[in-house]
Design a protein around this motif. Structure first.
Motif, PDB file in Angstrom:
ATOM      1  N   HIS A 150       0.830  -1.198   0.000  1.00 30.54           N
ATOM      2  CA  HIS A 150       0.000   0.000   0.000  1.00 30.54           C
ATOM      3  C   HIS A 150       0.864   1.248   0.000  1.00 30.54           C
ATOM      4  CE1 HIS A 150      -2.990   2.960   1.230  1.00 30.54           C
ATOM      5  NE2 HIS A 150      -2.211   3.282   2.242  1.00 30.54           N
ATOM      6  N   ASP A 151       1.913   1.250   0.831  1.00 23.22           N
ATOM      7  CA  ASP A 151       2.787   2.419   0.951  1.00 23.22           C
ATOM      8  C   ASP A 151       4.220   1.942   1.202  1.00 23.22           C
ATOM      9  OD1 ASP A 151       4.107   4.769   1.438  1.00 23.22           O
ATOM     10  OD2 ASP A 151       2.886   5.375   3.167  1.00 23.22           O
ATOM     11  N   GLU A 154       6.410   3.710   4.020  1.00 26.59           N
ATOM     12  CA  GLU A 154       6.123   3.557   5.439  1.00 26.59           C
ATOM     13  C   GLU A 154       7.290   2.835   6.112  1.00 26.59           C
ATOM     14  OE1 GLU A 154       4.788   2.189   9.129  1.00 26.59           O
ATOM     15  OE2 GLU A 154       5.063   0.773   7.485  1.00 26.59           O
ATOM     16  N   ASP A 214      -5.709  -3.325  -0.365  1.00 24.26           N
ATOM     17  CA  ASP A 214      -5.056  -2.837  -1.579  1.00 24.26           C
ATOM     18  C   ASP A 214      -4.115  -3.876  -2.186  1.00 24.26           C
ATOM     19  OD1 ASP A 214      -6.287  -0.295  -1.257  1.00 24.26           O
ATOM     20  OD2 ASP A 214      -4.758   0.255   0.206  1.00 24.26           O
ATOM     21  N   ALA A 239      -7.587  -2.249   5.976  1.00 26.31           N
ATOM     22  CA  ALA A 239      -7.360  -1.013   5.235  1.00 26.31           C
ATOM     23  C   ALA A 239      -5.890  -0.617   5.305  1.00 26.31           C
ATOM     24  CB  ALA A 239      -8.234   0.101   5.805  1.00 26.31           C
ATOM     25  N   ALA A 240      -5.469   0.165   4.317  1.00 27.95           N
ATOM     26  CA  ALA A 240      -4.092   0.681   4.258  1.00 27.95           C
ATOM     27  C   ALA A 240      -3.071  -0.445   4.301  1.00 27.95           C
ATOM     28  CB  ALA A 240      -3.833   1.685   5.378  1.00 27.95           C
ATOM     29  N   GLU A 248       2.385  -4.222   7.111  1.00 27.44           N
ATOM     30  CA  GLU A 248       1.922  -2.829   7.057  1.00 27.44           C
ATOM     31  C   GLU A 248       0.997  -2.475   8.221  1.00 27.44           C
ATOM     32  OE1 GLU A 248       1.709  -0.914   2.965  1.00 27.44           O
ATOM     33  OE2 GLU A 248       0.920  -2.929   2.557  1.00 27.44           O
ATOM     34  N   GLN A 249       0.231  -3.448   8.693  1.00 31.12           N
ATOM     35  CA  GLN A 249      -0.678  -3.220   9.827  1.00 31.12           C
ATOM     36  C   GLN A 249      -0.428  -4.308  10.870  1.00 31.12           C
ATOM     37  OE1 GLN A 249      -2.478  -0.521  10.093  1.00 31.12           O
ATOM     38  NE2 GLN A 249      -2.023   0.216   8.037  1.00 31.12           N
TER      39      GLN A 249
END
Length: 262
Positions: A150-151, A154, A214, A239-240, A248-249
């Motif tokens: 996603h990013d 990060e 994503d 999400a994200a 990521e999470q």
């Protein structure tokens, strides 16, 4: 606190020893990694705070000769059954990410009595012509990266993707990745689907599906496909996050995993 250990687990039939990583105390949990090789992430540290976590490598990643002995997916499922026996494990909780999610689901379908709870994170294994799973072998690195995250800027992602500064260490890591991709592609390329859809009904374990909203490699529509076909499944879209929601999470995914496995 105990550190992560790596044990060369001897297997029969001329197969190379498997470098099984392990950490933690408690009831056994086995983690099967994705297409890019054996890993020990912060997510596994979180799980190991409450469980005894085992993270084996895919056969053939370290010794390609294994792939001459393991021709197809059924050989792979039997390989993991022998590996669990050699570890002295009976009933387990099983977590699989991506390619490892496909293998975990196949194992749970083949040996339903051996898997208590099943967690599939952005799992391969199903196929829809209207939403094809993208391939991970010949795709350009920049394209693949855009599908995985996603990013990418990060901090947790940057740390996970960081290349060692030492040249020899960097080359060794690259070679390990090539070996891992070759070994996972052996059982999944070009389409990571080997009839799992016919076998999902055999899974008796309660199943948690975790999917990055994503994910560009295995689209989130596959979370719906798994949920629809599994006898007992709960689905959580994160999400994200892309194909690695547990990176990521991390906090959210680790907490949800441990809650489900309690």
């Amino acid at each position: 606190m105990n550190q992560v250990t790596t044990t060369l687990l001897e297997l029969g039939g001329g197969l190379a020893p498997n470098p099984v990583m392990a950490h933690g105390d408690g009831s056994p949990l086995v983690y099967l990694h994705g297409p890019f090789g054996q890993e020990w992430s912060g997510y596994l540290d979180d799980l190991a705070a409450r469980r005894r976590v085992y993270a084996p490598a895919n056969p053939g990643a370290d010794d390609p000769a294994d792939l001459r002995l393991l021709d197809h997916l059924w050989d792979l499922v039997l390989y993991y059954d022998e590996l669990l026996d050699r570890l002295g494990l009976g009933t387990i909780d099983l977590v699989g990410h991506s390619y490892g999610g496909m293998v975990a689901a196949e194992y749970a379908a083949a040996y339903p009595a051996r898997v208590r709870r099943l967690v599939l994170i952005d799992a391969m294994g199903l196929w829809r012509d209207d939403a094809p799973v993208n391939e991970f072998v010949t795709v350009a690195p920049e394209t693949l990266d855009s599908q995985l995250w996603h990013d990418r800027t990060e901090s947790a992602v940057a740390a996970f993707r960081a290349v060692p500064e030492d040249v020899e260490e960097s080359h060794a890591r690259l070679l390990r990745r090539f070996g891992a991709v070759a070994s996972t592609a052996h059982f999944s390329y070009p389409i990571p689907e080997r009839g799992l859809v016919k076998r999902l009904r055999r899974i008796t374990a309660d199943t948690l599906l975790i999917w990055g909203a994503d994910d560009g490699l295995v689209p989130p529509v596959y979370a719906e496909e798994f949920a629809r076909r599994l006898p007992s499944a709960t689905c959580e879209i994160v999400a994200a996050a892309g194909h690695y929601p547990h990176v990521e999470q991390r906090e959210r995914v680790a907490r949800r995993t441990l809650e489900f496995l309690a």
